[in-house]
Design a protein around this motif. Sequence first.
Motif, PDB file in Angstrom:
ATOM      1  N   LYS A 126      36.671  21.464 -16.403  1.00  0.00           N
ATOM      2  CA  LYS A 126      35.982  21.827 -17.760  1.00  0.00           C
ATOM      3  C   LYS A 126      36.098  21.208 -19.057  1.00  0.00           C
ATOM      4  N   THR A 132      31.683  24.199 -25.675  1.00  0.00           N
ATOM      5  CA  THR A 132      30.277  23.727 -25.510  1.00  0.00           C
ATOM      6  C   THR A 132      30.783  21.810 -25.755  1.00  0.00           C
ATOM      7  N   THR A 148      28.297  14.951 -21.587  1.00  0.00           N
ATOM      8  CA  THR A 148      27.197  16.017 -20.650  1.00  0.00           C
ATOM      9  C   THR A 148      26.469  15.461 -21.836  1.00  0.00           C
ATOM     10  N   LYS A 149      25.233  15.892 -21.628  1.00  0.00           N
ATOM     11  CA  LYS A 149      24.400  15.703 -22.196  1.00  0.00           C
ATOM     12  C   LYS A 149      24.052  16.933 -23.589  1.00  0.00           C
ATOM     13  N   ARG A 178      20.331  18.088 -23.319  1.00  0.00           N
ATOM     14  CA  ARG A 178      20.192  19.226 -22.786  1.00  0.00           C
ATOM     15  C   ARG A 178      20.970  19.734 -21.779  1.00  0.00           C
ATOM     16  N   SER A 179      22.288  19.109 -21.115  1.00  0.00           N
ATOM     17  CA  SER A 179      22.931  19.720 -19.802  1.00  0.00           C
ATOM     18  C   SER A 179      23.529  21.484 -21.063  1.00  0.00           C
ATOM     19  N   GLU A 180      23.850  21.047 -21.762  1.00  0.00           N
ATOM     20  CA  GLU A 180      25.138  21.883 -22.692  1.00  0.00           C
ATOM     21  C   GLU A 180      23.300  23.320 -23.062  1.00  0.00           C
ATOM     22  N   GLN A 181      22.349  22.879 -22.879  1.00  0.00           N
ATOM     23  CA  GLN A 181      21.095  23.594 -23.098  1.00  0.00           C
ATOM     24  C   GLN A 181      21.255  24.502 -22.278  1.00  0.00           C
ATOM     25  N   VAL A 182      21.088  23.823 -21.080  1.00  0.00           N
ATOM     26  CA  VAL A 182      20.449  24.757 -19.687  1.00  0.00           C
ATOM     27  C   VAL A 182      21.935  25.785 -19.132  1.00  0.00           C
ATOM     28  N   ARG A 183      23.268  25.066 -19.677  1.00  0.00           N
ATOM     29  CA  ARG A 183      24.464  26.183 -19.154  1.00  0.00           C
ATOM     30  C   ARG A 183      24.662  27.392 -20.015  1.00  0.00           C
TER      31      ARG A 183
END
Length: 463
Positions: free
Chosen positions: A75, A110, A119-120, A122-127
């Motif tokens: 990651k 992050t 990653t965008k 939005r993906s980090e918002q969900v993560r």
Amino acid sequence: MDRSEQIKLCVGYYWIMRTQSDTMMLFLLVTLYMYIRNRRRGHSSIGRRVNTLPLRRDALDNIIGTGGDRNCIWKLRMSLNAFANLCELLQVQGGLDDDGHVGIGEQVATFLIILALHTKNRSEQVRFYRSGETVSRYFHKVLGSVLRVQSVLFAKADPVPEDSIDPRWKWFKGCLGALDGTYIDVTVPKSDKSRYRTRKSRISTNVLGVCNRNMNFVYVLSGWEGSVSDSRVLRDAITRRNGLKIPVGSYYLVDAGYTNGRGFLSPYRNVRYHINEWTQGHRAPQNRLELFNKKHSSARNVIERFFGLLKKRWAILRNPSFYPIRIQSHIIIVCCLLQNFIRMNMDVDPEKDATLLPEHILVGDALLLMKPTCCYSSMASIPRQWTEQETEQFVVFMEELVVEGKRADAGQFKPGAFQKLADKMNEKFPGCGLIVKHIRNKHKRLKEKYMYVAEMLGCSGFG
């Protein structure tokens, strides 16, 4: 207004207030009843806050906690120990602080995930259960922090000593390393696309990279348009106040795209140079010029390999991002700085090795990412040695394919032809292990070897 009218007005106002109060009380009672009923059924019509703190901790712990080094490397592209050292460096010297809202570990994690996996937001918002504004704010915060420690992360270039025994560098006494330019795709406004368009019609920025003999970046200049030549970018780098400095008597290896002068050593022009021209099957150097170019190409290739390693590690450099061009230029520099940091803080670079160690292979669904990103066959870099009998039979089978009509009018072989040829070779020579890639490479080598003979036979007066 007499007294009787005043009394009537007050009484009327009283009844209006009493009616509105009853209506308001009735509304509150109905709302409270609905809320209690829905709570008993397991859901609520009134939005309630969810405690996301344990969820954030679990998401971060999966990367830098229970996941161990393998998840951290996949990651974040670095081990747990290296990640802890990076957080400490950015906190002590980079000015990165824990403001009580987002911890330093989550901020840096992050940031690294966005660079490594592209990653965008939005993906980090969900993560991490954060808002888009929070993710963006801390991304730029960590970006600035890494740039502030560039004086620590950029490596130093030491000249090759007189008593060097390195087979690659002992021919170049006083050499500091190598430099070259590379194109990285970017996103720019429509009005600026013509300036960033390269000769291959790609919208890119021209990045100058300078590395030492140990494959560590010494200097990076990013931001020039893709239409600008490499020599123009280098001229800007050496004329800047804090630009590239070359001590007297030392030099860097450059390719033929740069001018041979003080501080820079380029190869002989119009003489064989590139490594693929000296591979198996090609004749050895015939004179001192070819010998020099061969040694020069072998040493200067360090910057080419380092650029490949850089783009392999950080996916954000392989595809254009949608940040402003100034931020994209900073991201390129930061990726180079982190490349140095990883090589300084990890004994084994997992991206440099042909195969990953077993403890560095992620378990679960992320295993599917192994093939396109990091895992390569260890045999891919070993050239296949052909025997004379195999080469002769290969030519015979190629002639049969042409007779059978497997070659198109344009000179290219039709789909499936090389696979059929590989099957024939394995049937003729059991255990040879030839695959389509070997057949295609052999065809390419023979085509290059006899290209000039074919051109002569095609001219008038021959044949």
